[in-house]
Design an enzyme around this catalytic site. Structure first.
Site, PDB file in Angstrom:
ATOM      1  N   VAL A   1       0.847  -1.198   0.000  1.00 58.03           N
ATOM      2  CA  VAL A   1       0.000   0.000   0.000  1.00 58.03           C
ATOM      3  C   VAL A   1       0.882   1.247   0.000  1.00 58.03           C
ATOM      4  O   VAL A   1       2.075   1.176   0.279  1.00 58.03           O
ATOM      5  CB  VAL A   1      -0.967   0.016   1.212  1.00 58.03           C
ATOM      6  CG1 VAL A   1      -1.939  -1.137   1.124  1.00 58.03           C
ATOM      7  CG2 VAL A   1      -0.222  -0.012   2.527  1.00 58.03           C
ATOM      8  N   CYS A   2       0.277   2.376  -0.316  1.00 55.59           N
ATOM      9  CA  CYS A   2       1.003   3.650  -0.368  1.00 55.59           C
ATOM     10  C   CYS A   2       1.766   3.881   0.925  1.00 55.59           C
ATOM     11  O   CYS A   2       1.246   3.558   1.977  1.00 55.59           O
ATOM     12  CB  CYS A   2       0.024   4.799  -0.585  1.00 55.59           C
ATOM     13  SG  CYS A   2      -0.332   4.987  -2.319  1.00 55.59           S
ATOM     14  N   PRO A   3       2.941   4.427   0.839  1.00 49.91           N
ATOM     15  CA  PRO A   3       3.568   4.969  -0.382  1.00 49.91           C
ATOM     16  C   PRO A   3       4.534   4.006  -1.069  1.00 49.91           C
ATOM     17  O   PRO A   3       5.238   4.408  -1.977  1.00 49.91           O
ATOM     18  CB  PRO A   3       4.342   6.171   0.176  1.00 49.91           C
ATOM     19  CG  PRO A   3       4.833   5.670   1.513  1.00 49.91           C
ATOM     20  CD  PRO A   3       3.698   4.791   2.032  1.00 49.91           C
TER      21      PRO A   3
ATOM     22  N   SER B   1      -2.678   3.888  -5.473  1.00 53.79           N
ATOM     23  CA  SER B   1      -1.418   3.937  -6.227  1.00 53.79           C
ATOM     24  C   SER B   1      -1.677   3.990  -7.726  1.00 53.79           C
ATOM     25  O   SER B   1      -0.918   4.606  -8.467  1.00 53.79           O
ATOM     26  CB  SER B   1      -0.550   2.722  -5.901  1.00 53.79           C
ATOM     27  OG  SER B   1      -0.195   2.741  -4.545  1.00 53.79           O
TER      28      SER B   1
ATOM     29  N   GLU C   1      -2.066   7.618  -8.204  1.00 48.72           N
ATOM     30  CA  GLU C   1      -0.899   8.429  -7.850  1.00 48.72           C
ATOM     31  C   GLU C   1       0.274   8.249  -8.804  1.00 48.72           C
ATOM     32  O   GLU C   1       0.961   9.214  -9.122  1.00 48.72           O
ATOM     33  CB  GLU C   1      -0.429   8.086  -6.435  1.00 48.72           C
ATOM     34  CG  GLU C   1      -1.326   8.671  -5.372  1.00 48.72           C
ATOM     35  CD  GLU C   1      -0.954   8.200  -3.983  1.00 48.72           C
ATOM     36  OE1 GLU C   1       0.128   7.603  -3.799  1.00 48.72           O
ATOM     37  OE2 GLU C   1      -1.765   8.438  -3.066  1.00 48.72           O
TER      38      GLU C   1
END
Length: 73
Positions: A12-14, A42, A45
């Protein structure tokens, strides 16, 4: 041209964005970086980061919750 594949499924982010940036730094101009992941945020992003870096977003595919983003350095 080299294809660099980065598998961030389950991360998961980041993490996916960080791994994408690392791969893009290693890549030479003309190389293609393929990111494979499952985190929905993501998927939004990474293309924004690619645009901000002035790189070429080649393709975004998604199948059964797993996406693949192709970027040309």
């Amino acid at each position: 041209m080299v294809v660099i594949e980065v598998d961030v499924r389950g991360d998961v982010c980041p993490i996916p964005l960080i791994e994408t940036r690392k791969a893009l730094r290693k890549a030479s101009p003309g190389d293609v970086v393929v990111i494979i992941g499952t985190h929905p945020a993501s998927k939004k992003e990474i293309p924004m980061a690619v645009k901000a870096l002035g790189l070429e977003l080649l393709e975004i595919e998604e199948e059964d919750g797993t996406w693949k983003i192709k970027i040309r350095r």
